[in-house]
Design a protein around this motif. Structure first.
Motif, PDB file in Angstrom:
ATOM      1  N   GLY A  70      -3.112  16.747  -3.143  1.00  0.00           N
ATOM      2  CA  GLY A  70      -2.234  15.400  -2.912  1.00  0.00           C
ATOM      3  C   GLY A  70      -2.889  14.794  -1.759  1.00  0.00           C
ATOM      4  N   GLY A  71      -2.097  13.545  -1.652  1.00  0.00           N
ATOM      5  CA  GLY A  71      -2.266  12.710  -0.675  1.00  0.00           C
ATOM      6  C   GLY A  71      -3.517  11.753  -0.603  1.00  0.00           C
ATOM      7  N   GLU A  72      -4.136  11.548   0.719  1.00  0.00           N
ATOM      8  CA  GLU A  72      -5.235  10.570   0.663  1.00  0.00           C
ATOM      9  C   GLU A  72      -6.227  11.137  -0.014  1.00  0.00           C
ATOM     10  N   THR A  73      -6.798  12.440  -0.086  1.00  0.00           N
ATOM     11  CA  THR A  73      -7.750  12.841  -1.167  1.00  0.00           C
ATOM     12  C   THR A  73      -7.478  12.302  -2.513  1.00  0.00           C
ATOM     13  N   SER A  74      -6.345  12.277  -3.096  1.00  0.00           N
ATOM     14  CA  SER A  74      -5.997  12.011  -4.468  1.00  0.00           C
ATOM     15  C   SER A  74      -6.483  10.502  -4.464  1.00  0.00           C
ATOM     16  N   TRP A  75      -5.936   9.837  -3.444  1.00  0.00           N
ATOM     17  CA  TRP A  75      -6.204   8.488  -3.536  1.00  0.00           C
ATOM     18  C   TRP A  75      -7.494   7.864  -3.688  1.00  0.00           C
ATOM     19  N   GLU A  76      -8.252   8.863  -3.004  1.00  0.00           N
ATOM     20  CA  GLU A  76      -9.782   8.580  -3.267  1.00  0.00           C
ATOM     21  C   GLU A  76     -10.205   8.944  -4.542  1.00  0.00           C
ATOM     22  N   PHE A  77      -9.882  10.086  -5.012  1.00  0.00           N
ATOM     23  CA  PHE A  77     -10.009  10.738  -6.338  1.00  0.00           C
ATOM     24  C   PHE A  77      -9.789   9.853  -7.342  1.00  0.00           C
ATOM     25  N   ILE A  78      -8.640   9.177  -7.444  1.00  0.00           N
ATOM     26  CA  ILE A  78      -8.260   8.126  -8.362  1.00  0.00           C
ATOM     27  C   ILE A  78      -8.939   7.249  -8.259  1.00  0.00           C
ATOM     28  N   ILE A  79      -9.409   6.327  -7.123  1.00  0.00           N
ATOM     29  CA  ILE A  79     -10.148   5.282  -7.116  1.00  0.00           C
ATOM     30  C   ILE A  79     -11.529   5.677  -7.791  1.00  0.00           C
ATOM     31  N   GLU A 107      -7.008  -2.797  -7.489  1.00  0.00           N
ATOM     32  CA  GLU A 107      -6.985  -4.286  -6.802  1.00  0.00           C
ATOM     33  C   GLU A 107      -7.427  -4.079  -5.500  1.00  0.00           C
ATOM     34  N   PHE A 108      -8.486  -4.971  -5.341  1.00  0.00           N
ATOM     35  CA  PHE A 108      -9.114  -5.083  -3.896  1.00  0.00           C
ATOM     36  C   PHE A 108      -8.586  -6.338  -3.145  1.00  0.00           C
ATOM     37  N   ASP A 109      -8.743  -6.214  -2.022  1.00  0.00           N
ATOM     38  CA  ASP A 109      -8.408  -7.293  -1.045  1.00  0.00           C
ATOM     39  C   ASP A 109      -9.718  -8.270  -0.642  1.00  0.00           C
ATOM     40  N   ASP A 110      -9.592  -9.056   0.243  1.00  0.00           N
ATOM     41  CA  ASP A 110     -10.903  -9.964   0.236  1.00  0.00           C
ATOM     42  C   ASP A 110     -12.198  -9.287   0.957  1.00  0.00           C
ATOM     43  N   ARG A 111     -11.935  -8.131   1.508  1.00  0.00           N
ATOM     44  CA  ARG A 111     -12.873  -7.341   2.203  1.00  0.00           C
ATOM     45  C   ARG A 111     -13.400  -6.231   1.306  1.00  0.00           C
ATOM     46  N   GLN A 112     -12.911  -6.256  -0.091  1.00  0.00           N
ATOM     47  CA  GLN A 112     -13.431  -5.164  -1.167  1.00  0.00           C
ATOM     48  C   GLN A 112     -12.803  -3.983  -0.971  1.00  0.00           C
ATOM     49  N   LYS A 113     -11.590  -3.875  -0.108  1.00  0.00           N
ATOM     50  CA  LYS A 113     -10.857  -2.673   0.144  1.00  0.00           C
ATOM     51  C   LYS A 113      -9.830  -2.472  -0.964  1.00  0.00           C
ATOM     52  N   VAL A 114      -9.652  -1.148  -1.528  1.00  0.00           N
ATOM     53  CA  VAL A 114      -8.696  -0.922  -2.747  1.00  0.00           C
ATOM     54  C   VAL A 114      -7.156  -0.933  -2.136  1.00  0.00           C
ATOM     55  N   VAL A 115      -6.485  -1.850  -2.478  1.00  0.00           N
ATOM     56  CA  VAL A 115      -5.081  -1.920  -1.767  1.00  0.00           C
ATOM     57  C   VAL A 115      -4.046  -1.505  -2.938  1.00  0.00           C
ATOM     58  N   ARG A 116      -4.476  -1.281  -4.155  1.00  0.00           N
ATOM     59  CA  ARG A 116      -3.361  -1.048  -5.231  1.00  0.00           C
ATOM     60  C   ARG A 116      -4.048  -0.293  -6.352  1.00  0.00           C
ATOM     61  N   ILE A 117      -3.272   0.753  -6.719  1.00  0.00           N
ATOM     62  CA  ILE A 117      -3.808   1.282  -8.043  1.00  0.00           C
ATOM     63  C   ILE A 117      -2.841   0.597  -8.979  1.00  0.00           C
ATOM     64  N   LEU A 118      -3.490   0.261 -10.010  1.00  0.00           N
ATOM     65  CA  LEU A 118      -2.659  -0.539 -11.432  1.00  0.00           C
ATOM     66  C   LEU A 118      -2.215   0.549 -12.425  1.00  0.00           C
ATOM     67  N   ALA A 119      -1.131   0.761 -12.686  1.00  0.00           N
ATOM     68  CA  ALA A 119      -0.508   1.658 -13.692  1.00  0.00           C
ATOM     69  C   ALA A 119       0.132   1.174 -14.959  1.00  0.00           C
ATOM     70  N   LEU A 120       0.003   2.268 -15.879  1.00  0.00           N
ATOM     71  CA  LEU A 120       1.045   2.024 -17.036  1.00  0.00           C
ATOM     72  C   LEU A 120       2.007   2.936 -16.828  1.00  0.00           C
ATOM     73  N   ASP A 121       3.310   2.556 -16.856  1.00  0.00           N
ATOM     74  CA  ASP A 121       4.687   3.237 -16.514  1.00  0.00           C
ATOM     75  C   ASP A 121       5.343   3.410 -17.996  1.00  0.00           C
ATOM     76  N   SER A 122       5.562   4.485 -18.791  1.00  0.00           N
ATOM     77  CA  SER A 122       6.145   4.454 -20.027  1.00  0.00           C
ATOM     78  C   SER A 122       7.853   4.102 -19.695  1.00  0.00           C
ATOM     79  N   SER A 123       8.215   4.314 -18.401  1.00  0.00           N
ATOM     80  CA  SER A 123       9.858   3.966 -18.098  1.00  0.00           C
ATOM     81  C   SER A 123       9.865   2.579 -17.859  1.00  0.00           C
ATOM     82  N   ALA A 124       8.801   1.712 -17.605  1.00  0.00           N
ATOM     83  CA  ALA A 124       9.150   0.380 -17.627  1.00  0.00           C
ATOM     84  C   ALA A 124       8.777  -0.443 -18.554  1.00  0.00           C
ATOM     85  N   ALA A 125       9.500  -1.698 -18.864  1.00  0.00           N
ATOM     86  CA  ALA A 125       9.100  -2.692 -19.627  1.00  0.00           C
ATOM     87  C   ALA A 125       7.840  -3.215 -19.683  1.00  0.00           C
TER      88      ALA A 125
END
Length: 168
Positions: A70-79, A107-125
């Motif tokens: 988990g953690g930061e390693t997962s963040w890079e794996f996901i991206i 989603e990237f910022d203006d320096r092309q760094k990933v700032v968000r992972i976008l997701a589909l959440d079955s519990s949300a509208a």
């Protein structure tokens, strides 16, 4: 289910029972195995159960790769997997809840760094504005074990990324 829909392995009619599913085919075997779990998944599923369910039914046509930890390693794996168009199933947890969702983009910022992972959440509208309805972002300089923010259905909470599996 969302990943299998995204990858074209199941369709809406099969999931809703509007179309008869042949138990000799992958889709039918998957749905039959899924029915063996307790109703409403009250205790949830762990990553081994998710992997086993997918590989038993779709092992010859799907690749399933869990993140090493988990953690930061997962963040890079996901991206990395999202940039290769592989949906990623993510489990997040905090002191009061745990939840699975499907990451589908970044989603990237203006320096092309990933700032968000976008997701589909079955519990949300469903969102009427964009094709995702939740996102996860890293908290800046967080020393907490909950170093990510999960935003879904108008609420936000601090979470840790617990389990991650890429599927393609």
């Amino acid at each position: 289910m969302m990943v299998l829909l995204l990858l074209g392995r199941l369709d809406y009619e099969q999931l809703t029972g509007l179309e008869q599913t042949d138990g000799r085919r992958r889709e039918g075997r998957f749905l039959a195995r899924l029915e063996r779990f307790p109703g409403l998944f009250r205790q949830g599923m762990d990553m081994q159960e998710v992997q086993g369910l997918l590989l038993d039914s779709f092992g010859k046509v799907l690749h399933v790769e869990p993140a090493p930890n988990g953690g930061e390693t997962s963040w890079e794996f996901i991206i990395g997997h999202l940039q290769n168009d592989h949906p990623v199933v993510i489990s997040v947890r905090n002191e009061s809840c745990g939840h699975w969702m499907v990451a589908v983009g970044v989603e990237f910022d203006d320096r092309q760094k990933v700032v968000r992972i976008l997701a589909l959440d079955s519990s949300a509208a469903a969102s009427g504005i964009c094709p995702w309805n939740a996102f996860i972002e890293a908290r800046q300089k967080s020393k907490s074990q909950y170093s990510f923010n999960w935003h879904s259905d108008g609420t936000s909470c601090s979470v840790q990324i617990e389990d991650v599996v890429a599927i393609w």
